[in-house]
Design an enzyme around this catalytic site. Structure first.
Site, PDB file in Angstrom:
ATOM      1  N   THR A 272      42.582  42.317  33.799  1.00 31.47           N
ATOM      2  CA  THR A 272      41.927  42.574  35.111  1.00 31.47           C
ATOM      3  C   THR A 272      43.055  42.118  36.240  1.00 31.47           C
ATOM      4  O   THR A 272      43.291  40.983  36.336  1.00 31.47           O
ATOM      5  CB  THR A 272      40.518  42.043  35.527  1.00 31.47           C
ATOM      6  N   ILE A 273      43.189  43.026  37.192  1.00 26.30           N
ATOM      7  CA  ILE A 273      44.097  42.544  38.246  1.00 26.30           C
ATOM      8  C   ILE A 273      43.358  41.263  39.110  1.00 26.30           C
ATOM      9  O   ILE A 273      43.919  40.563  39.914  1.00 26.30           O
ATOM     10  CB  ILE A 273      44.506  43.664  39.304  1.00 26.30           C
ATOM     11  N   ASP A 274      41.802  41.531  39.100  1.00 22.99           N
ATOM     12  CA  ASP A 274      41.347  40.215  39.618  1.00 22.99           C
ATOM     13  C   ASP A 274      41.429  38.824  39.085  1.00 22.99           C
ATOM     14  O   ASP A 274      41.336  37.652  39.944  1.00 22.99           O
ATOM     15  CB  ASP A 274      39.723  40.498  39.627  1.00 22.99           C
TER      16      ASP A 274
ATOM     17  N   GLY B  26      38.416  48.976  35.090  1.00 23.02           N
ATOM     18  CA  GLY B  26      39.517  49.554  35.876  1.00 23.02           C
ATOM     19  C   GLY B  26      40.671  49.302  35.263  1.00 23.02           C
ATOM     20  O   GLY B  26      40.827  48.493  34.790  1.00 23.02           O
TER      21      GLY B  26
ATOM     22  N   ASP C 117      39.848  37.247  37.186  1.00 23.79           N
ATOM     23  CA  ASP C 117      38.664  36.295  37.647  1.00 23.79           C
ATOM     24  C   ASP C 117      37.852  36.096  36.094  1.00 23.79           C
ATOM     25  O   ASP C 117      36.762  35.521  36.152  1.00 23.79           O
ATOM     26  CB  ASP C 117      37.533  37.088  38.343  1.00 23.79           C
TER      27      ASP C 117
ATOM     28  N   HIS D 239      44.005  51.164  45.210  1.00 26.78           N
ATOM     29  CA  HIS D 239      44.387  51.397  44.015  1.00 26.78           C
ATOM     30  C   HIS D 239      45.947  51.276  43.557  1.00 26.78           C
ATOM     31  O   HIS D 239      46.479  51.225  42.580  1.00 26.78           O
ATOM     32  CB  HIS D 239      43.871  52.602  43.412  1.00 26.78           C
ATOM     33  N   LEU D 240      46.729  51.303  44.730  1.00 21.99           N
ATOM     34  CA  LEU D 240      48.282  51.120  44.530  1.00 21.99           C
ATOM     35  C   LEU D 240      48.590  49.738  43.735  1.00 21.99           C
ATOM     36  O   LEU D 240      49.335  49.519  42.817  1.00 21.99           O
ATOM     37  CB  LEU D 240      49.123  50.941  45.832  1.00 21.99           C
TER      38      LEU D 240
ATOM     39  N   ARG E 179      33.971  53.322  33.480  1.00 20.05           N
ATOM     40  CA  ARG E 179      32.714  52.174  33.649  1.00 20.05           C
ATOM     41  C   ARG E 179      31.414  52.265  33.032  1.00 20.05           C
ATOM     42  O   ARG E 179      30.550  51.864  33.604  1.00 20.05           O
ATOM     43  CB  ARG E 179      32.717  51.861  35.203  1.00 20.05           C
TER      44      ARG E 179
ATOM     45  N   MET F 153      42.528  43.958  46.772  1.00 16.62           N
ATOM     46  CA  MET F 153      41.515  43.813  45.852  1.00 16.62           C
ATOM     47  C   MET F 153      41.225  42.629  45.302  1.00 16.62           C
ATOM     48  O   MET F 153      41.436  41.728  45.867  1.00 16.62           O
ATOM     49  CB  MET F 153      41.720  44.964  44.721  1.00 16.62           C
TER      50      MET F 153
ATOM     51  N   ASP G  62      35.245  41.246  32.741  1.00 16.61           N
ATOM     52  CA  ASP G  62      33.944  40.530  32.400  1.00 16.61           C
ATOM     53  C   ASP G  62      32.809  41.709  31.943  1.00 16.61           C
ATOM     54  O   ASP G  62      32.059  41.545  31.020  1.00 16.61           O
ATOM     55  CB  ASP G  62      33.508  40.183  33.740  1.00 16.61           C
TER      56      ASP G  62
ATOM     57  N   ARG H 261      37.598  41.763  44.199  1.00 18.98           N
ATOM     58  CA  ARG H 261      36.286  41.493  44.039  1.00 18.98           C
ATOM     59  C   ARG H 261      35.869  40.178  44.679  1.00 18.98           C
ATOM     60  O   ARG H 261      36.190  39.786  45.757  1.00 18.98           O
ATOM     61  CB  ARG H 261      35.582  41.725  42.610  1.00 18.98           C
TER      62      ARG H 261
HETATM   63  O1  F6P Z   1      38.205  44.940  38.839  1.00 14.50           O
HETATM   64  C1  F6P Z   1      39.259  45.650  39.412  1.00 14.50           C
HETATM   65  C2  F6P Z   1      39.005  46.173  40.403  1.00 14.50           C
HETATM   66  O2  F6P Z   1      40.428  46.784  41.070  1.00 14.50           O
HETATM   67  C3  F6P Z   1      38.432  45.292  41.753  1.00 14.50           C
HETATM   68  O3  F6P Z   1      39.522  44.713  42.137  1.00 14.50           O
HETATM   69  C4  F6P Z   1      38.020  46.430  42.740  1.00 14.50           C
HETATM   70  O4  F6P Z   1      37.072  45.963  43.448  1.00 14.50           O
HETATM   71  C5  F6P Z   1      37.455  47.585  41.854  1.00 14.50           C
HETATM   72  O5  F6P Z   1      38.184  47.409  40.437  1.00 14.50           O
HETATM   73  C6  F6P Z   1      37.533  48.998  42.399  1.00 14.50           C
HETATM   74  O6  F6P Z   1      36.971  49.818  41.297  1.00 14.50           O
HETATM   75  P1  F6P Z   1      37.120  51.436  41.139  1.00 14.50           P
HETATM   76  O7  F6P Z   1      38.441  51.709  40.352  1.00 14.50           O
HETATM   77  O8  F6P Z   1      36.169  51.843  40.498  1.00 14.50           O
HETATM   78  O9  F6P Z   1      37.188  51.927  42.590  1.00 14.50           O
END
Ligand code: F6P
Length: 371
Positions: free
Chosen positions: A145-147, A13, A149, A292-293, A91, A189, A123, A191
């Site tokens: 990663t914005i997560d 992402g 994690d 996605h904002l 991806r 978001m 990851d 995950r």
């Molecule tokens: O891993 C980053 C992330 O933004 C997650 O928080 C979210 O679940 C996922 O990517 C969304 O992915 P996509 O851009 O494929 O919809």
């Protein structure tokens, strides 16, 4: 003078902070004074669309610029101001069990004459980097990663900009929520990690924060809301991470289909919870998924600085021929860790020390948060 060709890509992402990291890789690698000191001439080639670029590229073809973009300090000069990734991303998993294209990647790396790779990702992207490292590719990772994690680093590019988006959007929601005495459920978001919801909730002062690491009770959420109203609250902001779920429920998914890394698209808990709150409390409740904002917009100052530090550190690793590593920010210092230690486990919120299961909120003691 020896010559080294570095290939750089962004995978997974997109988020803010990728372009600053690319810019500083290029500026550091191509710095004339440093090149003279090192006795090595570096070249940086941007690979478009993450691992997909290395799968699809046709080395030697007149269309090679569809996949490869040689980068110079002049080209990247202004990139640190922009969000997303100028190189594009995907991806694509070259090691996907359904369609293993890793041999093609290895052969393309050789045909393109790439001596070293820099992979900027989370990851999944860095998991591919580790596999390539095990096959003998010289590779260095940069965490994003914005997560937030990823393990073995206290920071991943994109996180702070995403928190800023959450905070700004909630500021906007507050005026309309207050005017109408409404409850707003805000889905973030993240995950399976609750950092965006937890720290976004802290920054914006959400009343309740629900994270994937703790299955919540809908009754408890409703009780807290009714209690808050009794004490004079006009409206409430309830923050819920996309991976959070009530006790006894499975995770909420937008669709069952999985991507090439085996991930489902999470989402929908916000809508569900808003309906449960309206039913259980009788108050008007709406939901909004920030979606996605959170990944969009220009990088905040912190992501520009961290992108810069990580980019410089990645080139330092290459100069020192210290491969198979991810640059990392730990205890206030830029350092590096073996990719091997990063992949396969996630950095999630520790419910015992970082979350208050009674208040469904952040643990109130900052001392606890540091444990
Ligand atoms: O891993 C980053 C992330 O933004 C997650 O928080 C979210 O679940 C996922 O990517 C969304 O992915 P996509 O851009 O494929 O919809």
């Amino acid at each position: 003078m020896s010559k080294i060709r570095i290939g750089i890509l962004t995978g997974g992402g997109d988020c803010a902070g990728l372009n600053p990291a690319i810019k500083w890789v290029v500026k550091t690698a191509l710095d004339k004074r440093l090149q003279a000191e090192r006795g090595t001439e570096y070249e940086v080639w941007g690979i478009k669309d993450g691992w997909k670029g290395l799968v699809d590229v046709e080395p030697g073809s007149p269309r090679v610029s569809d996949w490869i973009m040689p980068l110079t300090p002049e080209i990247v000069r202004t990139w640190d101001r922009y969000g997303g990734t100028m190189l594009g991303t995907s991806r694509t998993n070259p090691y996907s069990p359904k369609n293993d294209q890793s041999r093609k990647v290895l052969s393309n790396i050789e045909k393109l004459g790439l001596d070293v790779l820099i992979a900027i990702g989370g990851d999944d992207t860095l998991g591919v980097a580790l596999k390539l490292a095990k096959e003998g590719i010289k590779i260095v990772g940069i965490p994003k990663t914005i997560d937030k994690d990823l393990t073995e680093t206290d920071y991943t590019l994109g996180f702070e900009t995403a928190l800023n988006v959450i905070t700004e959007e909630i500021d906007r929601l507050r005026t309309t929520a207050g005017s109408h005495k409404r409850i707003f459920v805000v889905e973030t978001m993240g995950r399976y990690a609750g950092w965006l919801a937890l720290e976004g909730g802290e920054s914006s002062g959400a009343y309740i924060i629900l994270i994937p690491e703790y299955d919540f009770s809908i009754e408890k959420v409703n009780e807290l809301i009714i209690e808050g109203r009794r004490e004079g609250a006009r409206y409430d902001i309830v923050m819920v991470a996309e991976g959070a779920k009530p006790v006894g429920y499975a995770e909420f998914v937008q669709e069952e289909r999985v991507d090439s890394f085996g991930h489902k698209a999470l989402g929908g808990i916000g809508d569900f919870l808003a309906r449960q709150i309206a039913k259980g409390t009788g108050f008007e409740c709406r939901s909004i998924a920030l979606s996605h904002l959170q990944r969009g917009g220009a990088p905040c100052a912190y992501d520009r600085r961290m992108g810069r530090y990580f980019g410089i550190a990645a080139v330092d690793l290459i100069v020192m021929e210290n491969y198979g590593k991810m640059v990392s920010y730990k205890n206030g210092r830029i350092t590096s860790v073996p990719l091997e230690k990063v992949i396969g486990k996630l950095n999630v919120v520790d419910v015992k020390t970082q979350y208050d299961t009674c208040l469904l909120y952040t643990s109130p003691s900052p001392r606890d948060r540091q444990k």
